[in-house]
Design an enzyme around this catalytic site. Sequence first.
Site, mmCIF file in Angstrom:
data_model
loop_
_atom_site.group_PDB
_atom_site.id
_atom_site.type_symbol
_atom_site.label_atom_id
_atom_site.label_comp_id
_atom_site.label_asym_id
_atom_site.label_seq_id
_atom_site.Cartn_x
_atom_site.Cartn_y
_atom_site.Cartn_z
ATOM 1 N N THR A 104 69.281 71.031 51.620
ATOM 2 C CA THR A 104 69.206 72.459 51.904
ATOM 3 C C THR A 104 69.066 73.172 50.565
ATOM 4 O O THR A 104 70.006 73.208 49.772
ATOM 5 C CB THR A 104 70.457 72.951 52.642
ATOM 6 O OG1 THR A 104 70.538 72.287 53.913
ATOM 7 C CG2 THR A 104 70.396 74.455 52.867
ATOM 8 N N LYS A 179 66.302 76.755 58.124
ATOM 9 C CA LYS A 179 67.692 76.346 57.872
ATOM 10 C C LYS A 179 68.548 77.557 57.495
ATOM 11 O O LYS A 179 69.734 77.633 57.847
ATOM 12 C CB LYS A 179 67.736 75.294 56.760
ATOM 13 C CG LYS A 179 69.150 74.780 56.426
ATOM 14 C CD LYS A 179 69.821 74.117 57.626
ATOM 15 C CE LYS A 179 71.261 73.685 57.329
ATOM 16 N NZ LYS A 179 71.351 72.542 56.419
ATOM 17 N N LYS A 247 77.188 77.889 49.453
ATOM 18 C CA LYS A 247 75.954 77.594 48.723
ATOM 19 C C LYS A 247 74.742 77.910 49.589
ATOM 20 O O LYS A 247 73.789 78.572 49.150
ATOM 21 C CB LYS A 247 75.941 76.122 48.296
ATOM 22 C CG LYS A 247 74.723 75.700 47.465
ATOM 23 C CD LYS A 247 73.550 75.181 48.303
ATOM 24 C CE LYS A 247 73.879 73.856 48.939
ATOM 25 N NZ LYS A 247 72.679 73.284 49.656
#
Length: 294
Positions: A104, A179, A247
């Site tokens: 990711t 995502k 994050k």
Amino acid sequence: MCLKKVDQMKVAFVGLGVMGYPMAGHLAKSGFDVCVFNRNSEKARAWQQEFDGRKANTPAEAALGCDIVFCCVGNDDDVREVTLGSQGILAGLSEGCILVDHTTASAHLAEELGALAEAQGKFFLDAPVSGGQAGAENGVLTVMVGGDKAVFEKVKPIMASYAKFSQLMGGIGAGQLAKMVNQICIAGVVQGLAEGFSFAKKVGLDPDALVETISKGAAGSWQMENRYKTMFANEFDFGFAVDWMRKDLSIAFDEAEKNNVELPMTKMVDSFYQEIQENGGNRWDTSSLISRYK
């Protein structure tokens, strides 16, 4: 692009963390010739003892002779470390072969790697996953992919070793954008559960009876069915860590700013996760939002 039959392909997996370790394992158990690399070589040795495969000393070495190289590391900087330079994946990957990044990361990085791969006559897909550690271990991840359709179709049956569903979302970078949406939605869902379950505790409702009932209606979700017991028990030592969620959300905030999109609820939930970090819950899973309610 490689024209070998699927069962004849050689593959590599770079990054053997909580996600990559079992994902690479599923590839080996599916019969693929797998070479692995991990920056902590002890992890690679442990993987080799558990599964049938080879290990390499550098990402470039892992990529040599492979048709497809899969990568799953921590963040943009980690991806650059294992893909670029004389010892990176792209240095070892042959012309016509494919790099698939399951990390990711930012859409900008995906575009950067896609351009570099194309200039070298190679192919790139950004393919972040959803489903967490349990999904990786059970081989039931969901994969959001950005890139060329023909390349995706070549890789899809191999990803099926560890994914229950994969979908091409658009060109390079679209997988990462999807995502970001996934994480934005999860943040809202988990916060709703934290508030709802906290309320349920206060008013004395039976958790099992409650979830058995409301999960059958519009309130139902994967998070509800899979996390309600541990949320009610204040147990958070598994699943997707708060550090990683923050994050991921920071990537989404950067992209939202570029596109003039407001994410007020997500920023509020992110601030709640920051509180949890400050209280020592960095490695707790994301359902730990309920720990804020006494």
